[in-house]
Every structure is written in structure tokens, then in C-alpha cells.
Design a protein around this motif. Structure first.
Motif, short mmCIF file in Angstrom:
data_model
loop_
_atom_site.label_atom_id
_atom_site.label_comp_id
_atom_site.label_asym_id
_atom_site.label_seq_id
_atom_site.Cartn_x
_atom_site.Cartn_y
_atom_site.Cartn_z
N ALA A 1 0.84 -1.19 0.00
CA ALA A 1 0.00 0.00 0.00
C ALA A 1 0.87 1.24 0.00
N SER A 2 0.30 2.36 -0.44
CA SER A 2 0.95 3.65 -0.37
C SER A 2 -0.11 4.74 -0.33
N THR A 3 0.27 5.89 0.23
CA THR A 3 -0.65 7.02 0.28
C THR A 3 0.16 8.31 0.29
N LYS A 4 -0.44 9.40 -0.19
CA LYS A 4 0.21 10.69 -0.23
C LYS A 4 -0.64 11.68 0.56
N THR A 5 0.01 12.38 1.48
CA THR A 5 -0.70 13.32 2.33
C THR A 5 -0.76 14.70 1.68
N ASP A 6 -1.57 15.58 2.25
CA ASP A 6 -1.67 16.95 1.75
C ASP A 6 -0.36 17.71 1.91
N GLY A 7 0.48 17.26 2.85
CA GLY A 7 1.76 17.92 3.08
C GLY A 7 2.87 17.46 2.15
N GLY A 8 2.53 16.62 1.17
CA GLY A 8 3.54 16.17 0.21
C GLY A 8 4.35 14.98 0.65
N THR A 9 3.86 14.25 1.66
CA THR A 9 4.55 13.05 2.14
C THR A 9 3.91 11.81 1.54
N THR A 10 4.71 10.98 0.88
CA THR A 10 4.25 9.70 0.37
C THR A 10 4.84 8.59 1.24
N ILE A 11 3.97 7.74 1.75
CA ILE A 11 4.38 6.62 2.59
C ILE A 11 3.92 5.33 1.92
N GLY A 12 4.81 4.34 1.84
CA GLY A 12 4.43 3.09 1.20
C GLY A 12 5.25 1.93 1.71
N GLY A 13 4.80 0.74 1.38
CA GLY A 13 5.56 -0.44 1.78
C GLY A 13 4.85 -1.72 1.41
N ASN A 14 5.52 -2.84 1.69
CA ASN A 14 4.95 -4.15 1.42
C ASN A 14 5.45 -5.17 2.44
N ILE A 15 4.69 -6.23 2.60
CA ILE A 15 5.10 -7.38 3.40
C ILE A 15 4.66 -8.63 2.67
#
Length: 390
Positions: free
Chosen positions: A247-261
Motif C-alpha cells: 500500500a501507499s498514500t500521499k498526504t496533503d503535506g507532500g509526504t508519500t508513505i508506502g511499503g509491502n510485506i
């Protein structure tokens, strides 16, 4: 903390900038009859500073020295290449029952040839056609979690991430929240301890990918079929599998967080560790196939520092199960690169685009490899890149 990491960090303090994954900045489009043709790609140059051993044009975790080789390696190496340079051709043709789309893409990571100053081999990356959800040719594996692709400068990317392109036939059905895909994919049975491994059926993969409340996600699985019959008493079949959530997501502040298991048991070739595609699907023990279990985890954070600059941190990890079959194989084949138990990698980069089509950057990479016999090794690299996308 190892000396190679300290040396690599010191190099990183005098470096500049790092490069983003290119988009189609100035793609060329034209009509050829009823077909729309789009040509795009990029030119990418990399300068590589290895704190210790020479790991080649990509940071291949599987190739890191361990044991005595780690103790005697020559420290410090510089290299440069433009092999990631890429050309992409896409078409779209209307028919009486939906559009036919195609893409052909290649880069220069084929076999090296000639003198050190000569060109490298052009190779096929993608050759894909799709019509009404039916796709065929060669492209990313249906198992691969594209929703969590970290923007590393190094071509191999972090440990714990699936990286696989291959020939396949696929059917994709769209739903109101995403898409469900099923594919028959090229198979490869690599069985450690024998040269007689065989694949007698295609790999079967399934993936559901969607987007909910700004979160891109995917759940995928693959099954493969392994066989051995060496005429000397080893006659067995086994079924391997792998599952992965990403999964991944991008916040309004320009932060993209993602990963997998993911968990792998006999389908380990889908797990990318670099180093020329080395992997272990299974081991042969007393004439029987013992599938190899493996855990894979990867996470990244990409932060926009301005409208032209981004910084990224990616951490990856994978570990083979130390079951009896693996340990028995390692005892008699301790120098085999597939006897590695754990891989860890850290990628840190900063990327700056002064104009839309050009990106510069630098990436500091640290990797560690641990063997079943207790020996280990690590390596650090600084990669400085420049890219022009068209």
C-alpha cells in the motif's frame, strides 16, 4: 556501526543531489492512420562511488562479500554508466469493439560488450498488447506490487521488494474500486543441490489492486510447480507459493508513505535481491524437494521539500527460514551465494528538478548480507545521477 557505512556517510556529506523516476516530460505523439503513436523515454547518467568492494552498475545485495572475502577486499571504487537510458513506444488503435493498446520498451542493461568505452547491449523490457482486458507479451509480473514502488536512484532498489518482468498472458476485470487480474506467467524452477530442476506448468498469479480514501493498495499471490527426476533416485514434485500485501498514500503535506510485506515458500525467485537474479525456490534433500520459506518487508517515505525537491528513505529486509533442509544444504555448499540467510538495505536520496524535464540527485546506500554459517558482510555506496526525460 561498520567502517564501510562510516566511510560511505563521509562521502555522502560532500555530495549533491539525486534523481527521481522519470515521467514523460516531452513525449512525442503523432497519428499513423487510425493509430496514435507516442514516443518517450529518458537519458540517465550515473556516477558511482563504492566505499569498499565494486558491486557493479547496480547495488546487488546478493553480491556483497562475506567472511574472508570481506576481510581482504580492496576498498574504494569509482564507476560510471548510462545503461538505464530508456526508450518507450506506445500505441492506441480504436476498433469496433474497444481500443488495442501496445507498448515496447527497452534499456541498455543487456549483456556488456566491446571495450570499456564501447556501448552496452540493448535489451527488451516490455513488449505488451492489451485489448478489452486481455493482455499478452512481456511486462511486469502480475504479482509485483506496483502501488508501493520506492523512487530509488539505484536500479536494483531495496531488499524485500518484488522486481520481476516476464512473458505472460493476463486477464484484467475492472471493479468499482479497482481491478482483479489473473495471469499465466513464465516459470523457472531453480532447485539448489541439483541441476535437474524442471518447471512443467506456468506460474499462476492473481492480484487485486484498488484505491480507497487516497490509499492505493494491492493483494497478490502466485503459485508455481516444481519437479525433479534426475534418473538417480530423486523423483519428486512440489508446489510453491507467495503472497504479498502492499500500500501507499500521499498526504496533503507532500509526504508519500508506502511499503509491502510478503511471505514466500517455493516461489522465492520473485523476491529481488540484485546480483544477477540469484535465488532459491527450493532445496533437494535426500531426493525430495523442500521448498524454501522467506519473509520480505520494505517501507519507504518520500517527502516533498519544495515543488522541485524531494527526499526519500527506504528500508528493506528479507530472511530465509533456517529449517533443517536449508542448514543441511548450507553445510555442504557453504560457498554457494544462495546460502545467504538475511539481506538488509537502506537507501537515502535527495532529488531536485530545476526544470520539468531534468532531474539531478544523489543517493547513499548501505547493504548488509548475513550467511547461515554466521559470517556477514556490508557495503556502502554513493550514487550521483542526472536524467533528462522526453
Amino acid at each position: 556501526m561498520s567502517m564501510t557505512f562510516i566511510r560511505g556517510s563521509a562521502i555522502g556529506t560532500v555530495s549533491a543531489l539525486a534523481l527521481a523516476v522519470a515521467g514523460q516530460a516531452h513525449a512525442v505523439s503523432f497519428d499513423a492512420g487510425a493509430t496514435k503513436v507516442t514516443i518517450s523515454g529518458y537519458i540517465k547518467g550515473d556516477l558511482i562511488f563504492d566505499a569498499s568492494e565494486d558491486l557493479g552498475d547496480t547495488f546487488a545485495s546478493r553480491s556483497i562479500n562475506t567472511g574472508a572475502a570481506e576481510d581482504t577486499e580492496v576498498e574504494g571504487h569509482f564507476g560510471a554508466h548510462a545503461r538505464q537510458t530508456r526508450l518507450h513506444i506506445a500505441t492506441s488503435t480504436p476498433t469496433e469493439n474497444g481500443n488495442v493498446t501496445t507498448m515496447i520498451q527497452g534499456d541498455f542493461f543487456g549483456a556488456e560488450g566491446g571495450t570499456p568505452s564501447s556501448s552496452n547491449g540493448f535489451r527488451l523490457r516490455h513488449a505488451w498488447a492489451e485489448w478489452n482486458g486481455i493482455g499478452f507479451g512481456q511486462t511486469w509480473s502480475n504479482f509485483m506490487p506496483l502501488v508501493a514502488l520506492p523512487p530509488t536512484l539505484d536500479f536494483a532498489g531495496p531488499s524485500g521488494y518484488v522486481f520481476n518482468r516476464q512473458a505472460q498472458a493476463r486477464y484484467t476485470m475492472k471493479t468499482h474500486t479497482g481491478a482483479l487480474s489473473v495471469a499465466l506467467e513464465d516459470s523457472e524452477a531453480r532447485l539448489s543441490g541439483t541441476t535437474d530442476g524442471n518447471e512443467y506448468l506456468p506460474d499462476i498469479s492473481i492480484r487485486y489492486a484498488g484505491n480507497a480514501s487516497g490509499v492505493k493498495y494491492s493483494a497478490s499471490g502466485v503459485v508455481n510447480f516444481l519437479e525433479i527426476d534426475d534418473g538417480a533416485g530423486a523423483d519428486d514434485t512440489a508446489t510453491g507459493y507467495a503472497v504479498m500485501l502492499a500500500a501507499s498514500t500521499k498526504t496533503d503535506g507532500g509526504t508519500t508513505i508506502g511499503g509491502n510485506i510478503g511471505h514466500f515458500d517455493g516461489a522465492n525467485r520473485y523476491l529481488w535481491q540484485g546480483g544477477g537474479g540469484g535465488f532459491t525456490n527450493a532445496f533437494v534433500d535426500a531426493g525430495k524437494i523442500e521448498t524454501a520459506g522467506e519473509l520480505a518487508v520494505m517501507a519507504f517515505v518520500d517527502q516533498a521539500l519544495s515543488d522541485k525537491t524531494n527526499a526519500m528513505l527506504a528500508i528493506g529486509y528479507s530472511k530465509l527460514d533456517d529449517d533443517a533442509a536449508v542448514l543441511a544444504f548450507n553445510a555442504s555448499n557453504g560457498t554457494d551465494p544462495d546460502a545467504a540467510e538475511e539481506f538488509t538495505s537502506v537507501h537515502v536520496n535527495i532529488r531536485h528538478s530545476p526544470v520539468k524535464s531534468i532531474t539531478f540527485g544523489a543517493e547513499l546506500i548501505y547493504g548488509k548480507k548475513e550467511m547461515f554459517d554466521g559470517t556477514d558482510g556490508d557495503a556502502a555506496r554513493l550514487q550521483v545521477s542526472g536524467q533528462y526525460a522526453f
